[in-house]
Motif scaffolding. Structure first.
Motif, PDB file in Angstrom:
ATOM      1  N   ARG A  73     -13.664   1.409  10.605  1.00 28.45           N
ATOM      2  CA  ARG A  73     -13.871   0.861   9.265  1.00 28.45           C
ATOM      3  C   ARG A  73     -14.238  -0.609   9.352  1.00 28.45           C
ATOM      4  O   ARG A  73     -13.815  -1.326  10.259  1.00 28.45           O
ATOM      5  CB  ARG A  73     -12.606   1.010   8.419  1.00 28.45           C
ATOM      6  CG  ARG A  73     -12.200   2.443   8.168  1.00 28.45           C
ATOM      7  CD  ARG A  73     -11.058   2.517   7.171  1.00 28.45           C
ATOM      8  NE  ARG A  73     -11.372   1.808   5.935  1.00 28.45           N
ATOM      9  CZ  ARG A  73     -10.796   2.086   4.764  1.00 28.45           C
ATOM     10  NH1 ARG A  73      -9.908   3.063   4.666  1.00 28.45           N
ATOM     11  NH2 ARG A  73     -11.105   1.408   3.698  1.00 28.45           N
ATOM     12  N   ASP A  84      -7.317  -7.089   3.199  1.00 25.96           N
ATOM     13  CA  ASP A  84      -8.080  -8.230   3.688  1.00 25.96           C
ATOM     14  C   ASP A  84      -7.216  -9.001   4.691  1.00 25.96           C
ATOM     15  O   ASP A  84      -6.004  -9.154   4.490  1.00 25.96           O
ATOM     16  CB  ASP A  84      -8.452  -9.166   2.536  1.00 25.96           C
ATOM     17  CG  ASP A  84      -9.533  -8.602   1.625  1.00 25.96           C
ATOM     18  OD1 ASP A  84      -9.503  -7.394   1.348  1.00 25.96           O
ATOM     19  OD2 ASP A  84     -10.392  -9.389   1.203  1.00 25.96           O
ATOM     20  N   ARG A 103       0.826  -1.210   0.000  1.00 19.55           N
ATOM     21  CA  ARG A 103       0.000   0.000   0.000  1.00 19.55           C
ATOM     22  C   ARG A 103       0.862   1.262   0.000  1.00 19.55           C
ATOM     23  O   ARG A 103       0.569   2.229  -0.709  1.00 19.55           O
ATOM     24  CB  ARG A 103      -0.925  -0.010   1.220  1.00 19.55           C
ATOM     25  CG  ARG A 103      -2.027  -1.062   1.150  1.00 19.55           C
ATOM     26  CD  ARG A 103      -3.017  -0.720   0.041  1.00 19.55           C
ATOM     27  NE  ARG A 103      -4.169  -1.616   0.065  1.00 19.55           N
ATOM     28  CZ  ARG A 103      -4.443  -2.500  -0.890  1.00 19.55           C
ATOM     29  NH1 ARG A 103      -3.629  -2.630  -1.937  1.00 19.55           N
ATOM     30  NH2 ARG A 103      -5.524  -3.258  -0.811  1.00 19.55           N
ATOM     31  N   VAL A 125      -6.405  -2.617   8.377  1.00 18.34           N
ATOM     32  CA  VAL A 125      -7.802  -2.310   8.076  1.00 18.34           C
ATOM     33  C   VAL A 125      -7.911  -0.918   7.467  1.00 18.34           C
ATOM     34  O   VAL A 125      -8.634  -0.707   6.481  1.00 18.34           O
ATOM     35  CB  VAL A 125      -8.660  -2.433   9.351  1.00 18.34           C
ATOM     36  CG1 VAL A 125     -10.073  -1.914   9.105  1.00 18.34           C
ATOM     37  CG2 VAL A 125      -8.696  -3.892   9.825  1.00 18.34           C
ATOM     38  N   ARG A 182     -12.538  -6.649   6.058  1.00 22.81           N
ATOM     39  CA  ARG A 182     -12.830  -7.826   5.233  1.00 22.81           C
ATOM     40  C   ARG A 182     -11.967  -8.981   5.738  1.00 22.81           C
ATOM     41  O   ARG A 182     -10.743  -8.840   5.862  1.00 22.81           O
ATOM     42  CB  ARG A 182     -12.528  -7.552   3.759  1.00 22.81           C
ATOM     43  CG  ARG A 182     -13.490  -6.582   3.091  1.00 22.81           C
ATOM     44  CD  ARG A 182     -13.302  -6.604   1.576  1.00 22.81           C
ATOM     45  NE  ARG A 182     -11.927  -6.313   1.209  1.00 22.81           N
ATOM     46  CZ  ARG A 182     -11.466  -5.092   0.948  1.00 22.81           C
ATOM     47  NH1 ARG A 182     -12.268  -4.038   1.035  1.00 22.81           N
ATOM     48  NH2 ARG A 182     -10.209  -4.910   0.594  1.00 22.81           N
ATOM     49  N   THR A 215      -2.749  -0.796  -5.443  1.00 20.66           N
ATOM     50  CA  THR A 215      -4.157  -0.689  -5.026  1.00 20.66           C
ATOM     51  C   THR A 215      -4.948  -1.981  -5.207  1.00 20.66           C
ATOM     52  O   THR A 215      -6.127  -2.033  -4.845  1.00 20.66           O
ATOM     53  CB  THR A 215      -4.862   0.429  -5.814  1.00 20.66           C
ATOM     54  OG1 THR A 215      -4.773   0.140  -7.218  1.00 20.66           O
ATOM     55  CG2 THR A 215      -4.210   1.779  -5.537  1.00 20.66           C
ATOM     56  N   ARG A 249      -6.438  -5.747  -4.635  1.00 18.20           N
ATOM     57  CA  ARG A 249      -6.897  -6.429  -3.431  1.00 18.20           C
ATOM     58  C   ARG A 249      -5.739  -7.230  -2.842  1.00 18.20           C
ATOM     59  O   ARG A 249      -5.039  -7.955  -3.566  1.00 18.20           O
ATOM     60  CB  ARG A 249      -8.052  -7.349  -3.810  1.00 18.20           C
ATOM     61  CG  ARG A 249      -8.888  -7.865  -2.665  1.00 18.20           C
ATOM     62  CD  ARG A 249     -10.035  -6.946  -2.316  1.00 18.20           C
ATOM     63  NE  ARG A 249     -10.934  -7.602  -1.365  1.00 18.20           N
ATOM     64  CZ  ARG A 249     -12.091  -8.171  -1.714  1.00 18.20           C
ATOM     65  NH1 ARG A 249     -12.493  -8.157  -2.981  1.00 18.20           N
ATOM     66  NH2 ARG A 249     -12.851  -8.736  -0.797  1.00 18.20           N
ATOM     67  N   THR A 257     -10.386   1.968  14.090  1.00 15.01           N
ATOM     68  CA  THR A 257     -10.399   2.682  12.805  1.00 15.01           C
ATOM     69  C   THR A 257     -11.771   3.167  12.396  1.00 15.01           C
ATOM     70  O   THR A 257     -11.893   4.066  11.561  1.00 15.01           O
ATOM     71  CB  THR A 257      -9.872   1.762  11.693  1.00 15.01           C
ATOM     72  OG1 THR A 257     -10.719   0.610  11.590  1.00 15.01           O
ATOM     73  CG2 THR A 257      -8.446   1.321  11.969  1.00 15.01           C
ATOM     74  N   ASP A 284      -7.119  -0.875   3.843  1.00 14.65           N
ATOM     75  CA  ASP A 284      -7.988  -1.666   2.970  1.00 14.65           C
ATOM     76  C   ASP A 284      -7.365  -3.006   2.609  1.00 14.65           C
ATOM     77  O   ASP A 284      -7.448  -3.469   1.466  1.00 14.65           O
ATOM     78  CB  ASP A 284      -8.322  -0.878   1.692  1.00 14.65           C
ATOM     79  CG  ASP A 284      -9.561  -1.419   0.990  1.00 14.65           C
ATOM     80  OD1 ASP A 284     -10.489  -1.848   1.698  1.00 14.65           O
ATOM     81  OD2 ASP A 284      -9.589  -1.417  -0.251  1.00 14.65           O
TER      82      ASP A 284
END
Length: 397
Positions: free
Chosen positions: A120, A99, A71, A94, A123, A76, A78, A118, A97
């Motif tokens: 958020r 998993d 990241r 998290v 996943r 970007t 998954r 967070t 983004d």
């Protein structure tokens, strides 16, 4: 940049091509390119970008810090991270983004704490121990873990998007345990769905099953070794059998070339003794750089192969911390600075990572991933659309 007399040349074009080939071999599944362990020694960020450019829609890493490095490098796609201990930076993951795998009951609360920190939704992929006996929730513990995750999902804290497992005999195609493990995973998914879960991706196939067993492709395949153009099932054939191209070539420059008389020992313990007057060379890579000491040439047996001037020679004597020796022969014309290939594509008959694995009694995974950090990675064949990476020591068009 200081100059090191050896390098690992990584062909990003081969990585892109291998990713496309793996996608073609598993047309009903998405492809997760596994880039853990600095992309098996090939360079995390350049390889991740190349794999995505080749069609991979997911990236897989073991450690959370590896996911965060992706990241931070602007990747970007998954990303799934699956191996961590209590106290890992899950809140950062998290927020980024990423998993996360849940592989033990305690991890549910760790993920919940990250969500609280967070604000958020996380996943998560629930990992089932279907028989490997390593990481993952045993079937008898699944109901409680599923209930905990689904309670969190009802609160909007998590989204249970995947269920997955690892195979114990993946490198033995046709082994009956693989179908048995897949059956355990399918039953776990069915139970989760009966409880109200909405699973997006089921995954159990790594490189070997991606190449050899379409029944295990499910929704997502996770090729690692094959992404780098090496075969996890060498007993069935080399990379070319599966349309793969090895991405890494490790080469060095001869540091010393000199004549020695017959009967002269080479390296520690004189396990190799010249049988005639000859020319010998010093290759400036050793076990501190990841060259296996088990690849030594001792007891009259040749060591791991070396490509020199179109000839296939071998390590002579003990592998040292920083160097290995090679008997160049009585008629050698090599000089200091000339190129030696430890392993590469093998297309010209030269040595391969599998040859080194065979010589050292190990697997090609270890040969490439153990390559030391002081050996520069030189990335060639980069896509101009990809931004340069801080990990790249040098790029050659």
């Amino acid at each position: 940049m200081s100059r090191f007399p050896a390098r690992a040349v990584v062909d990003l074009g081969a990585v892109r091509s291998n990713a496309r080939t793996l996608g073609d071999l598993a047309p009903t599944a998405q492809v997760m390119a596994v880039v853990k362990a600095d992309a098996y020694g090939h360079g995390l960020l350049p390889v991740a970008r190349a794999a995505v450019r080749g069609g991979a829609t997911w990236l897989g890493v073991a450690q959370v810090t590896e996911a965060l490095a992706l990241r931070a490098g602007g990747v970007t796609a998954r990303v799934l991270a699956w191996l961590y201990a209590p106290g890992a930076p899950l809140a950062e993951a998290v927020a980024a983004d990423v998993d996360l795998s849940v592989s033990a009951p305690w991890a549910v609360e760790e993920v919940a704490a990250a969500v609280r920190a967070t604000g958020r939704t996380a996943r998560v992929h629930l990992k089932v121990d279907t028989g490997l006996g390593r990481n993952g929730v045993p079937p008898e513990d699944l109901p409680a873990v599923l209930d905990a995750l689904l309670r969190l999902e009802a609160e909007g804290a998590v989204r249970l998007v995947g269920m997955w497992s690892h195979l114990a005999f993946a490198d033995e195609p046709g082994h009956p345990s693989m179908a048995a493990q897949a059956a355990v995973l399918h039953e776990a998914v069915a139970d989760a769905e009966r409880r109200g879960a909405r699973i997006e991706v089921r995954h159990i196939a790594a490189s070997a099953s991606t190449l050899t067993d379409p029944a295990l492709h499910l929704d997502l395949v996770r090729p690692g070794l094959a992404l780098y153009g090496l075969t996890p099932v060498p007993q069935l054939g080399g990379p070319d059998r599966f349309g793969l191209v090895p991405a890494m070539t490790v080469e060095a420059e001869l540091a010393t070339v000199k004549r020695l008389p017959a009967g002269h020992g080479l390296s520690y313990g004189h396990h190799y003794v010249t049988d005639r007057a000859t020319t010998v060379g010093v290759v400036p890579l050793g076990y501190s750089d990841g060259v296996p000491r088990h690849a030594s040439g001792v007891g009259g047996a040749p060591g791991a192969p070396l490509g020199v001037g179109g000839r296939r020679l071998a390590v002579a004597g003990r592998v040292c911390m920083d160097q290995v020796m090679v008997d160049l022969g009585p008629d050698a014309t090599e000089r200091a600075g000339d190129r030696v290939v430890l392993f590469g594509t093998g297309a010209d008959g030269g040595p391969t990572a599998q040859d080194w694995a065979d010589a050292a009694g190990t697997i090609s995974y270890e040969i490439v991933s153990r390559l030391g950090p002081r050996v520069p990675r030189v990335h060639v064949g980069a896509d101009p659309a990809d931004a340069p990476s801080p990990r790249i020591e040098q790029e050659v068009p």
